[in-house]
Design a protein around this motif. Structure first.
Motif, PDB file in Angstrom:
ATOM      1  N   TYR A 178       0.823  -1.203   0.000  1.00 55.66           N
ATOM      2  CA  TYR A 178       0.000   0.000   0.000  1.00 55.66           C
ATOM      3  C   TYR A 178       0.860   1.257   0.000  1.00 55.66           C
ATOM      4  N   GLY A 179       0.431   2.234  -0.766  1.00 55.60           N
ATOM      5  CA  GLY A 179       0.986   3.561  -0.604  1.00 55.60           C
ATOM      6  C   GLY A 179       0.540   4.114   0.732  1.00 55.60           C
ATOM      7  N   MET A 180       1.418   4.882   1.372  1.00 59.48           N
ATOM      8  CA  MET A 180       1.107   5.457   2.672  1.00 59.48           C
ATOM      9  C   MET A 180       1.338   6.963   2.647  1.00 59.48           C
ATOM     10  N   GLY A 181       0.614   7.650   3.493  1.00 60.52           N
ATOM     11  CA  GLY A 181       0.757   9.091   3.534  1.00 60.52           C
ATOM     12  C   GLY A 181       0.523   9.640   4.923  1.00 60.52           C
ATOM     13  N   TRP A 182       0.978  10.863   5.119  1.00 61.38           N
ATOM     14  CA  TRP A 182       0.702  11.609   6.340  1.00 61.38           C
ATOM     15  C   TRP A 182      -0.298  12.719   6.011  1.00 61.38           C
TER      16      TRP A 182
ATOM     17  N   CYS B 174      -1.686   9.123   9.876  1.00 60.07           N
ATOM     18  CA  CYS B 174      -1.242   8.387   8.700  1.00 60.07           C
ATOM     19  C   CYS B 174      -2.416   7.540   8.195  1.00 60.07           C
ATOM     20  N   ASN B 175      -2.353   7.211   6.933  1.00 58.80           N
ATOM     21  CA  ASN B 175      -3.344   6.349   6.300  1.00 58.80           C
ATOM     22  C   ASN B 175      -2.836   6.033   4.898  1.00 58.80           C
TER      23      ASN B 175
ATOM     24  N   ALA C  71       2.091  14.556   2.796  1.00 59.61           N
ATOM     25  CA  ALA C  71       3.212  13.807   2.228  1.00 59.61           C
ATOM     26  C   ALA C  71       2.748  12.400   1.897  1.00 59.61           C
ATOM     27  N   ALA C  72       3.191  11.890   0.770  1.00 63.01           N
ATOM     28  CA  ALA C  72       2.767  10.560   0.335  1.00 63.01           C
ATOM     29  C   ALA C  72       3.936   9.798  -0.233  1.00 63.01           C
ATOM     30  N   ILE C  73       3.964   8.512   0.064  1.00 59.75           N
ATOM     31  CA  ILE C  73       4.967   7.624  -0.501  1.00 59.75           C
ATOM     32  C   ILE C  73       4.183   6.473  -1.138  1.00 59.75           C
TER      33      ILE C  73
ATOM     34  N   ASN D 263       5.565  12.444  -2.884  1.00 59.49           N
ATOM     35  CA  ASN D 263       4.915  13.720  -3.138  1.00 59.49           C
ATOM     36  C   ASN D 263       4.701  14.491  -1.850  1.00 59.49           C
ATOM     37  N   TYR D 264       4.808  15.806  -1.938  1.00 59.72           N
ATOM     38  CA  TYR D 264       4.573  16.685  -0.801  1.00 59.72           C
ATOM     39  C   TYR D 264       3.657  17.819  -1.223  1.00 59.72           C
ATOM     40  N   THR D 265       2.837  18.263  -0.285  1.00 58.85           N
ATOM     41  CA  THR D 265       2.095  19.476  -0.556  1.00 58.85           C
ATOM     42  C   THR D 265       3.071  20.649  -0.560  1.00 58.85           C
ATOM     43  N   ASN D 266       2.765  21.681  -1.314  1.00 53.97           N
ATOM     44  CA  ASN D 266       3.728  22.760  -1.526  1.00 53.97           C
ATOM     45  C   ASN D 266       4.219  23.397  -0.224  1.00 53.97           C
TER      46      ASN D 266
END
Length: 115
Positions: free
Chosen positions: A32-36, A95-96, A49-51, A58-61
Motif C-alpha cells: 500500500y501507498g502510505m501518507g501523512w 497516517c493512512n 506527504a505521500a509515498i 509527493n509533498y504538498t507545496n
C-alpha cells in the motif's frame, strides 16, 4: 483488525524539528501507498506527504523542502521527519493509505509549533 498508531508529536519552537512515526498492523503494509495527513482546528484534513506504492514521493507545496516521508516495510512503519517547523504546521497528524485513506483513522499525534 487494522490499526494505525501515530506517535512523536509534541510542543516545539518555530524552526525546530520532530520525527513522527506511524506503526501499522492488520494489513499487508508493503503493498500500500502510505501518507501523512494533518488537520488543524476549523480546517479540513489534508494530505501533506505521500509515498505511493510503486515509487515516487509527493509533498504538498507548503512543506516541500522541510518535511521528509520514509517507510520501513519490515517494521511496518511510516515516518515523517519535519524540519524548520512553522506555527502554521500546528495540527493533529495522522497516517493512512494513499491515494485515498482506506482505514479508520487512528488517534493521531498533536504537533504544536509555538514560542
Amino acid at each position: 483488525q487494522v490499526q494505525l498508531v501515530e506517535s512523536g508529536g509534541g510542543l516545539v519552537q518555530p524552526g525546530g524539528s520532530l520525527r513522527l512515526s506511524c506503526a501499522a498492523s492488520g494489513f499487508i503494509f508493503s503493498i500500500y501507498g502510505m501518507g501523512w495527513y494533518r488537520q488543524s482546528p476549523g480546517k479540513q484534513r489534508e494530505l501533506v506527504a505521500a509515498i505511493p506504492y510503486g515509487g515516487g514521493i509527493n509533498y504538498t507545496n507548503s512543506v516541500k523542502g522541510r518535511f521528509t516521508i520514509s517507510r520501513d516495510n519490515v517494521k511496518k512503519t511510516v515516518y515523517l521527519h519535519m524540519n524548520s517547523l512553522k506555527p502554521e504546521d500546528t495540527a493533529v497528524y495522522y497516517c493512512n493509505t494513499v491515494p485515498r485513506p482506506l482505514w479508520d483513522w487512528g488517534q493521531g499525534t498533536q504537533v504544536t509549533v509555538s514560542s
